[in-house]
Scaffold this motif. Structure first.
Motif, short mmCIF file in Angstrom:
data_model
loop_
_atom_site.label_atom_id
_atom_site.label_comp_id
_atom_site.label_asym_id
_atom_site.label_seq_id
_atom_site.Cartn_x
_atom_site.Cartn_y
_atom_site.Cartn_z
N ASN A 60 -9.12 5.75 -5.33
CA ASN A 60 -8.94 5.49 -3.91
C ASN A 60 -9.66 4.23 -3.47
N GLY A 64 -7.68 1.26 -1.78
CA GLY A 64 -8.15 0.78 -0.49
C GLY A 64 -8.50 -0.69 -0.53
N GLN A 88 -4.19 1.69 7.52
CA GLN A 88 -5.19 2.74 7.34
C GLN A 88 -4.53 4.10 7.19
N SER A 91 -2.96 4.09 3.77
CA SER A 91 -4.02 4.21 2.77
C SER A 91 -4.54 5.64 2.70
N GLY A 92 -4.69 6.29 3.85
CA GLY A 92 -5.13 7.69 3.87
C GLY A 92 -4.14 8.62 3.20
#
Length: 160
Positions: A60, A64, A88, A91-92
């Motif tokens: 991750n 990220g 974001q 990415s989450g």
């Protein structure tokens, strides 16, 4: 940042990691029992959670970092940072998928049926999904309890 703050952050991080692995081990033990219907030792479950968590964290971080570089390049090219919020969220979601798949991989590699065979990646994926859902439900319950316990005091302190 002074030494006391750094020490507090490190101790808090270590305590959080240990508590997270211990609770995660219990939840994984429950998820394996529910989905695969086989017993798994608590230490084995904690080890699976720890190894899967470390590998998932590294993956991750890389994702990220790559998405962050892409967002920085897109923001510099467009002259704004409007795409950051969307990235974001993406990415989450990617991080959640990576976490579930990595945990399924380690469940399949490290948890065995009583006859010694692997439980299979499909079943391990179901175990990882149930484990993640149990963890999210626990976090929501903990959040509600903390909000009910601390929220009124915070509001009173703010003069509301």
């Amino acid at each position: 940042m002074d030494a006391a703050t750094v020490t507090g952050v490190l101790v808090g991080g270590i305590v959080g990691l240990v508590v997270g692995v211990l609770i995660g081990g219990l939840l994984l033990k429950l998820a394996v029992k529910l989905v695969a219907r086989i017993p798994v030792g608590y230490l084995r479950a904690c080890l699976v959670v720890l190894v899967g968590g470390v590998v998932g964290f590294i993956l991750n971080f890389v994702v990220g970092f790559v998405l962050g570089l892409g967002a920085a390049a897109a923001g510099a090219a467009s002259g704004g940072a409007g795409a950051m919020g969307g990235l974001q969220v993406v990415s989450g979601l990617i991080g959640l998928v990576i976490g579930v798949v990595v945990n399924a991989l380690f469940v399949n590699l490290m948890i065995r049926r009583p006859d010694g065979g692997a439980i299979g990646f499909g079943r391990a994926l179901m175990v990882a999904l149930v484990h993640t859902l149990l963890f999210l439900v626990l976090l929501v319950i903990l959040g509600v309890v903390l909000y009910l316990a601390v929220g009124p005091a915070m509001l009173a302190g703010m003069g509301v």
